[in-house]
Design an enzyme around this catalytic site. Structure first.
Site, PDB file in Angstrom:
ATOM      1  N   ASP A  30       4.964 -12.016  30.536  1.00 63.26           N
ATOM      2  CA  ASP A  30       3.755 -12.718  30.975  1.00 63.26           C
ATOM      3  C   ASP A  30       3.860 -14.234  30.852  1.00 63.26           C
ATOM      4  O   ASP A  30       2.863 -14.924  30.622  1.00 63.26           O
ATOM      5  CB  ASP A  30       2.517 -12.211  30.189  1.00 63.26           C
ATOM      6  N   GLY A  88       3.257  -7.008  35.474  1.00 69.51           N
ATOM      7  CA  GLY A  88       2.086  -7.486  36.208  1.00 69.51           C
ATOM      8  C   GLY A  88       2.328  -8.957  36.464  1.00 69.51           C
ATOM      9  O   GLY A  88       2.305  -9.749  35.532  1.00 69.51           O
ATOM     10  N   HIS A  89       2.629  -9.307  37.685  1.00 69.34           N
ATOM     11  CA  HIS A  89       2.970 -10.688  38.026  1.00 69.34           C
ATOM     12  C   HIS A  89       1.833 -11.289  38.851  1.00 69.34           C
ATOM     13  O   HIS A  89       1.509 -10.789  39.920  1.00 69.34           O
ATOM     14  CB  HIS A  89       4.300 -10.738  38.800  1.00 69.34           C
ATOM     15  N   LYS A 110       6.029 -15.695  35.448  1.00 67.27           N
ATOM     16  CA  LYS A 110       7.150 -15.510  36.390  1.00 67.27           C
ATOM     17  C   LYS A 110       6.659 -15.410  37.837  1.00 67.27           C
ATOM     18  O   LYS A 110       7.213 -16.029  38.742  1.00 67.27           O
ATOM     19  CB  LYS A 110       7.946 -14.246  36.014  1.00 67.27           C
ATOM     20  N   GLN A 112       9.246  -8.450  32.636  1.00 65.88           N
ATOM     21  CA  GLN A 112       9.162  -8.487  31.167  1.00 65.88           C
ATOM     22  C   GLN A 112       9.772  -9.800  30.648  1.00 65.88           C
ATOM     23  O   GLN A 112       9.752 -10.783  31.358  1.00 65.88           O
ATOM     24  CB  GLN A 112       9.853  -7.265  30.532  1.00 65.88           C
TER      25      GLN A 112
HETATM   26  P1  GDP Z   1       4.220 -12.835  34.564  1.00 68.68           P
HETATM   27  O1  GDP Z   1       4.144 -11.406  34.169  1.00 68.68           O
HETATM   28  O2  GDP Z   1       5.309 -13.566  33.887  1.00 68.68           O
HETATM   29  O3  GDP Z   1       4.248 -13.025  36.060  1.00 68.68           O
HETATM   30  O4  GDP Z   1       2.863 -13.499  34.056  1.00 68.68           O
HETATM   31  P2  GDP Z   1       1.391 -12.866  34.175  1.00 68.68           P
HETATM   32  O5  GDP Z   1       0.921 -12.995  35.561  1.00 68.68           O
HETATM   33  O6  GDP Z   1       1.333 -11.531  33.550  1.00 68.68           O
HETATM   34  O7  GDP Z   1       0.590 -13.801  33.189  1.00 68.68           O
HETATM   35  C1  GDP Z   1       0.507 -15.166  33.369  1.00 68.68           C
HETATM   36  C2  GDP Z   1      -0.993 -15.526  33.471  1.00 68.68           C
HETATM   37  O8  GDP Z   1      -1.147 -16.910  33.310  1.00 68.68           O
HETATM   38  C3  GDP Z   1      -1.587 -15.201  34.826  1.00 68.68           C
HETATM   39  O9  GDP Z   1      -2.936 -14.881  34.655  1.00 68.68           O
HETATM   40  C4  GDP Z   1      -1.433 -16.514  35.584  1.00 68.68           C
HETATM   41  O10 GDP Z   1      -2.391 -16.659  36.620  1.00 68.68           O
HETATM   42  C5  GDP Z   1      -1.675 -17.500  34.493  1.00 68.68           C
HETATM   43  N1  GDP Z   1      -0.973 -18.784  34.601  1.00 68.68           N
HETATM   44  C6  GDP Z   1       0.275 -19.032  35.065  1.00 68.68           C
HETATM   45  N2  GDP Z   1       0.601 -20.330  34.879  1.00 68.68           N
HETATM   46  C7  GDP Z   1      -0.472 -20.901  34.281  1.00 68.68           C
HETATM   47  C8  GDP Z   1      -0.759 -22.225  33.807  1.00 68.68           C
HETATM   48  O11 GDP Z   1       0.054 -23.124  33.871  1.00 68.68           O
HETATM   49  N3  GDP Z   1      -1.975 -22.425  33.219  1.00 68.68           N
HETATM   50  C9  GDP Z   1      -2.907 -21.436  33.100  1.00 68.68           C
HETATM   51  N4  GDP Z   1      -4.051 -21.729  32.518  1.00 68.68           N
HETATM   52  N5  GDP Z   1      -2.672 -20.185  33.538  1.00 68.68           N
HETATM   53  C10 GDP Z   1      -1.479 -19.925  34.111  1.00 68.68           C
HETATM   54  P1  IMO Z   2       5.685  -8.724  32.869  1.00 69.67           P
HETATM   55  O1  IMO Z   2       6.769  -8.535  33.901  1.00 69.67           O
HETATM   56  C1  IMO Z   2       4.300  -8.033  28.806  1.00 69.67           C
HETATM   57  C2  IMO Z   2       5.570  -4.341  26.861  1.00 69.67           C
HETATM   58  C3  IMO Z   2       4.497  -3.316  26.564  1.00 69.67           C
HETATM   59  C4  IMO Z   2       5.077  -2.668  25.331  1.00 69.67           C
HETATM   60  C5  IMO Z   2       6.580  -2.659  25.632  1.00 69.67           C
HETATM   61  C6  IMO Z   2       7.090  -1.363  26.240  1.00 69.67           C
HETATM   62  O2  IMO Z   2       4.319  -8.771  33.436  1.00 69.67           O
HETATM   63  O3  IMO Z   2       6.018  -9.867  31.978  1.00 69.67           O
HETATM   64  P2  IMO Z   2       6.850  -0.132  28.560  1.00 69.67           P
HETATM   65  O4  IMO Z   2       5.661   0.110  29.445  1.00 69.67           O
HETATM   66  O5  IMO Z   2       7.918  -0.922  29.218  1.00 69.67           O
HETATM   67  O6  IMO Z   2       7.343   1.129  27.940  1.00 69.67           O
HETATM   68  O7  IMO Z   2       6.288  -1.001  27.338  1.00 69.67           O
HETATM   69  O8  IMO Z   2       6.796  -3.710  26.560  1.00 69.67           O
HETATM   70  N1  IMO Z   2       5.635  -4.767  28.272  1.00 69.67           N
HETATM   71  C7  IMO Z   2       5.208  -5.952  28.712  1.00 69.67           C
HETATM   72  N2  IMO Z   2       4.579  -6.951  28.070  1.00 69.67           N
HETATM   73  N3  IMO Z   2       4.621  -8.175  30.098  1.00 69.67           N
HETATM   74  C8  IMO Z   2       5.266  -7.198  30.761  1.00 69.67           C
HETATM   75  O9  IMO Z   2       5.746  -7.350  32.015  1.00 69.67           O
HETATM   76  C9  IMO Z   2       5.544  -5.994  30.081  1.00 69.67           C
HETATM   77  N4  IMO Z   2       6.153  -4.832  30.425  1.00 69.67           N
HETATM   78  C10 IMO Z   2       6.206  -4.098  29.303  1.00 69.67           C
HETATM   79  O10 IMO Z   2       3.264  -3.932  26.310  1.00 69.67           O
HETATM   80  O11 IMO Z   2       4.867  -3.494  24.228  1.00 69.67           O
HETATM   81 MG    MG Z   3       2.770 -10.038  33.420  1.00 63.03          MG
END
Ligand code: GDP
Ligand code: IMO
Ligand code: MG
Length: 423
Positions: free
Chosen positions: A13, A40-41, A16, A224
């Site tokens: 998270d 979840g991207h 990416k 991840q």
């Molecule tokens: P990913 O899994 O690496 O793609 O990241 P996620 O989407 O799960 O989580 C990143 C969260 O931070 C999302 O809700 C984005 O919309 C948000 N986000 C990304 N960059 C920024 C930033 O620079 N500032 C803030 N406030 N939110 C951001």
């Molecule tokens: P993105 O791509 C954050 C975590 C789960 C759990 C562990 C194992 O959005 O960064 P799994 O479902 O793979 O068996 O879970 O890994 N986990 C993540 N945490 N971002 C993710 O993906 C994750 N994918 C799995 O919360 O701790």
């Molecule tokens: Mg994510």
């Protein structure tokens, strides 16, 4: 030509999805190489927020082909939902996204097995997203899995039945109370398989080799984060794939010598969702504030993310394992308003100061050693140039660059595509 990689350096998270979307205009191909719908991207532009789980984050750009590589595990049901969600945006998905024949399928019973395994672990549960990731990779390495290419063969349904029957026996073995109606799940599954079959299946390793020969630019999108890597993460509280740079080679069929830039992405602080060690975790008002301001809730499960200070020991480890050549710091805006900021530069481990990640990170063994820095008050979300950074932010970035010996090339100051500052 080379394949650039974009990888999360923390526990996922990091942002990416946002950065892949921002960078896609520079690439002809975006390729996911591991993980599945546990990811979840999030992407945000034109006032709309999109969350992708399996579909690569380049899908909104006309210039790019998106590939779901052999290292990915696909749940056809979730994949269909993702595709249906994009219906209203008029994207010609079949011409823009191809699927590797060697990617493995997540079956409904893989999800049930995930739930049974977690229930059986009780307090020691991993905190899995329950998307069936672990059981699917177990079947892959156990040589029992069903692959996308199998759907082109006549006998795949027999293979399916045999595997699903075995899974049901395994679920009974766990002796936990898992309620399910497999018939209903299968109706949904087989319908989703038809959607999957409407897409083009390719030998993606061959496709990428040809692309490299014809000088196409390729960005591999990680899912991840490095600390969730099956080998190098905080085992057993990890996911079931190699999230680190080497995973891109096996997950796409690209040779190590063909890897170009390794873009490492991290948040200006740290978060983690699910169980497992987290040395800089905060249990106070500061952690609460980070979570609230940063809107730290899982994009896949909605769970509250645990928050804490930036951990440079863990980050240095991730930089080394991946061979990161450029850093991207996300969510700098979330740190505005803290009087002082702490950065972990070493651990006190059983009374000794260490600067590496030990084998056994347990809360009672480890406490972070912090360097304290001055915070800044300024709202960063409207900043468009580095010259408008408060000096304390510049000092924060300088400190990170010095400690990690890698330049920070992008600073993100908000979730929108536009809130991205190149340095
Ligand atoms: P990913 O899994 O690496 O793609 O990241 P996620 O989407 O799960 O989580 C990143 C969260 O931070 C999302 O809700 C984005 O919309 C948000 N986000 C990304 N960059 C920024 C930033 O620079 N500032 C803030 N406030 N939110 C951001
Ligand atoms: P993105 O791509 C954050 C975590 C789960 C759990 C562990 C194992 O959005 O960064 P799994 O479902 O793979 O068996 O879970 O890994 N986990 C993540 N945490 N971002 C993710 O993906 C994750 N994918 C799995 O919360 O701790
Ligand atoms: Mg994510």
């Amino acid at each position: 030509m080379a394949v650039d990689l974009l990888l999360g350096l923390q526990w996922g998270d990091e942002g990416k999805g946002k950065i892949v979307d921002v960078l896609t205009r520079n690439y002809d191909i975006i390729a996911r190489f591991q993980g599945g719908p546990n990811a979840g991207h999030t992407l945000e532009f034109d006032g709309i927020k999109h969350v992708l789980h399996t579909i690569p984050s380049g899908i909104f750009h006309e210039n790019a082909i998106n590939i779901v590589g052999n290292g990915v595990v696909i749940d056809p049901v979730i994949f269909k939902k993702e595709i249906d969600n994009l219906d209203k945006f008029n994207i010609d998905i079949p011409s823009r996204m191809f699927i590797s024949r060697k990617a493995h399928l997540i079956l409904p019973t893989h999800r049930l097995l995930d739930a049974a395994s977690e229930a059986a672990k009780g307090k020691a549960k991993i905190g899995s997203t329950l998307k069936g990731i672990g059981p699917t990779y177990m079947d892959k390495t156990g040589r029992n899995g069903i692959r996308v290419g199998d759907l082109e063969l006549d006998d795949w349904k027999e293979k399916y039945r045999a595997l699903a029957d075995k899974h049901e026996a395994m679920i009974r073995f766990y002796d936990v109370d898992i309620q399910y109606n497999l018939k209903e799940l299968e109706v949904e599954f087989f319908a989703a398989i038809e959607t999957l079959k409407s897409l083009k299946f390719i030998d993606s390793e061959e496709y990428l080799q040809q692309a490299l020969k014809s000088e196409k630019t390729i960005l591999a999108e990680g899912a991840q984060g490095s600390l969730l890597d099956i080998d190098f993460g905080t085992y057993p509280y990890v996911t079931s794939s190699n999230t680190t740079a080497a995973g891109a080679c096996t997950g796409l069929g690209v040779a190590p010598g063909k890897i170009g830039e390794v873009l490492g992405i991290f948040k200006a602080y740290t978060t983690r969702v699910g169980s497992g060690p987290f040395p800089t975790e905060l249990f106070d008002e500061v952690g609460e504030t980070m979570g609230r301001v940063g809107n730290e809730f899982g994009a896949t499960t909605g769970r509250k993310r645990r928050c804490g200070w930036l951990d440079l020991v863990a980050l240095r480890y991730a930089v080394q394992v991946n061979g990161v050549t450029q850093l991207m710091m996300m969510k700098a805006d979330v740190l505005s308003g803290f009087e002082s900021l702490k950065v972990c530069t070493a651990y006190n481990y059983r009374g000794e100061t260490i600067e590496h990640l030990p084998f056994n990170i347990e809360e009672q063994n480890i406490s972070p050693i912090y360097t304290e820095m001055k915070g800044w008050d300024k709202d960063l979300t409207n900043i468009t140039s580095e010259s408008d950074f408060p000096e304390e932010l510049t000092a924060y970035i300088d400190f990170i660059e010095k400690e990690l010996e890698v330049p920070v090339k992008i600073v993100s100051v908000g979730p929108d595509r536009k809130q991205t500052i190149m340095r």
